[in-house]
Design a protein around this motif. Structure first.
Motif, short mmCIF file in Angstrom:
data_model
loop_
_atom_site.label_atom_id
_atom_site.label_comp_id
_atom_site.label_asym_id
_atom_site.label_seq_id
_atom_site.Cartn_x
_atom_site.Cartn_y
_atom_site.Cartn_z
N ASN A 1 36.35 26.16 -105.59
CA ASN A 1 35.71 26.06 -106.95
C ASN A 1 33.98 25.57 -106.54
O ASN A 1 33.03 26.22 -107.20
N LEU A 2 33.95 24.64 -105.88
CA LEU A 2 32.67 24.33 -105.07
C LEU A 2 31.90 25.58 -104.70
O LEU A 2 30.69 25.74 -104.77
N ARG A 3 32.57 26.29 -103.66
CA ARG A 3 31.84 27.49 -103.09
C ARG A 3 31.47 28.32 -104.01
O ARG A 3 30.37 28.77 -103.87
N ALA A 4 32.18 28.69 -105.02
CA ALA A 4 31.90 29.60 -106.12
C ALA A 4 30.65 29.20 -107.00
O ALA A 4 29.87 29.91 -107.03
N PHE A 5 30.88 27.83 -107.14
CA PHE A 5 29.77 27.37 -107.92
C PHE A 5 28.23 27.49 -107.12
O PHE A 5 27.19 27.84 -107.64
N ALA A 6 28.44 26.88 -105.93
CA ALA A 6 27.29 27.10 -104.80
C ALA A 6 26.87 28.39 -104.63
O ALA A 6 25.63 28.58 -104.81
N PHE A 7 27.72 29.28 -104.63
CA PHE A 7 27.33 30.86 -104.71
C PHE A 7 26.46 31.35 -105.88
O PHE A 7 25.64 31.89 -105.94
N SER A 8 27.00 30.90 -106.75
CA SER A 8 26.35 31.18 -108.25
C SER A 8 24.85 30.77 -108.42
O SER A 8 24.27 31.21 -109.09
N GLU B 1 39.01 6.49 -108.73
CA GLU B 1 40.22 7.22 -108.60
C GLU B 1 40.87 7.52 -109.94
O GLU B 1 40.74 6.39 -110.68
N GLY B 2 41.28 8.73 -110.24
CA GLY B 2 41.48 8.59 -111.71
C GLY B 2 40.74 9.31 -112.75
O GLY B 2 40.92 9.86 -113.76
N THR B 3 39.26 9.43 -112.23
CA THR B 3 38.40 10.06 -113.02
C THR B 3 38.23 11.54 -112.65
O THR B 3 38.98 12.00 -111.65
N ASN B 4 37.53 12.13 -113.23
CA ASN B 4 37.33 13.74 -112.91
C ASN B 4 36.58 13.79 -111.66
O ASN B 4 35.36 13.87 -111.28
N LEU B 5 37.07 14.22 -110.51
CA LEU B 5 36.95 14.49 -109.14
C LEU B 5 35.87 15.83 -109.05
O LEU B 5 35.06 15.79 -108.43
N LYS B 6 36.40 16.65 -109.76
CA LYS B 6 35.78 18.01 -109.53
C LYS B 6 34.46 17.87 -110.18
O LYS B 6 33.12 18.36 -109.81
N ALA B 7 34.16 17.29 -111.40
CA ALA B 7 32.79 16.90 -111.91
C ALA B 7 31.93 16.02 -111.25
O ALA B 7 30.81 16.50 -111.06
N TRP B 8 32.53 15.16 -110.53
CA TRP B 8 31.62 14.43 -109.66
C TRP B 8 31.17 15.24 -108.25
O TRP B 8 30.18 15.28 -108.02
N LEU C 1 26.62 18.62 -105.61
CA LEU C 1 26.43 19.86 -105.21
C LEU C 1 25.41 20.34 -106.10
O LEU C 1 24.04 20.87 -105.63
N ARG C 2 25.40 20.28 -107.28
CA ARG C 2 24.03 20.47 -108.07
C ARG C 2 22.77 19.77 -107.87
O ARG C 2 21.72 20.41 -107.75
N ASN C 3 23.06 18.57 -107.57
CA ASN C 3 22.02 17.75 -107.15
C ASN C 3 21.27 18.06 -105.73
O ASN C 3 20.08 18.04 -105.67
N THR C 4 22.16 18.37 -104.95
CA THR C 4 21.93 18.92 -103.62
C THR C 4 21.05 20.15 -103.66
O THR C 4 20.03 20.05 -102.97
N TYR C 5 21.64 21.08 -104.49
CA TYR C 5 20.79 22.31 -104.51
C TYR C 5 19.67 22.29 -105.04
O TYR C 5 18.48 22.68 -104.58
N PHE C 6 19.27 21.41 -106.06
CA PHE C 6 18.06 21.42 -106.82
C PHE C 6 16.94 20.60 -105.82
O PHE C 6 15.87 20.77 -105.77
#
Length: 183
Positions: A17-24, A52-59, A64-69
């Motif tokens: 999912n991270l790779r797909a988002f990064a490619f987009s 732990e127990g929070t949304n890892l995917k969102a984190w 990733l988004r912050n790194t890209y920008f």
């Protein structure tokens, strides 16, 4: 902090999912892979801050988004310069030697006779033609030419100059050399 096997599994499961988002975001497969790798490295280094127990995917997506920008903003300020051509044009020659050349010239000018110094300064420094300098100095054209020639020769002797190459290459040194019309 010890990482639980469940957290490791969830982290690994998020990579596609991270790779797909990064490619987009980047539209470049290589850059997307680099972004995912950078994201995982940042996440791994800051895993202590993840609850732990929070949304890892969102984190991870936020990282990733912050790194890209951040990389995008940085790249806008950077200039591609693979052969070093741009950087070589940004360098500035040191001016110390030129300053010393000017000081040497001023000392040597004081050693000239008054009429030689006057003739040389009128022609070389002030830019007057020989005719104008002769008129200003109230002497014959041949006399002013002779004074300038003798002044230049004497300056070269006093400063131990044999050619323009004996001056520094900075703008001050070259202006001194050009003004004096040295050999």
């Amino acid at each position: 902090m010890a990482i639980s096997p469940d957290l490791k599994a969830e982290l690994l499961a998020t990579i596609p999912n991270l790779r797909a988002f990064a490619f987009s975001l980047s539209s470049n497969a290589d850059l997307a892979d680099d972004l995912v790798q950078e994201t995982l490295m940042k996440a791994w280094n800051k895993i202590d801050s993840y609850e732990e127990g929070t949304n890892l995917k969102a984190w991870l997506f936020t990282i990733l988004r912050n790194t890209y920008f951040s990389q995008f903003r940085k790249s806008r300020r950077e200039v591609q310069d693979t052969d070093g051509d741009y950087a070589s044009r940004l360098t500035v020659q040191a001016s110390q030697q030129g300053h010393l050349d000017v000081q040497d010239l001023l000392v040597a000018l004081r050693e000239l006779t008054d009429d030689q110094r006057e003739a040389l300064l009128l022609v070389a420094a002030e830019g007057f033609s020989y005719e104008e300098a002769a008129e200003i100095a109230d002497c014959a054209l041949g006399t002013i030419k002779s004074r300038v020639n003798r002044a230049r020769a004497r300056l070269a002797e006093l400063m131990q100059i044999e050619s323009v190459d004996d001056f520094s290459i900075d703008s001050i040194g070259m202006s001194v050399a050009r003004a004096g019309r040295l050999p």
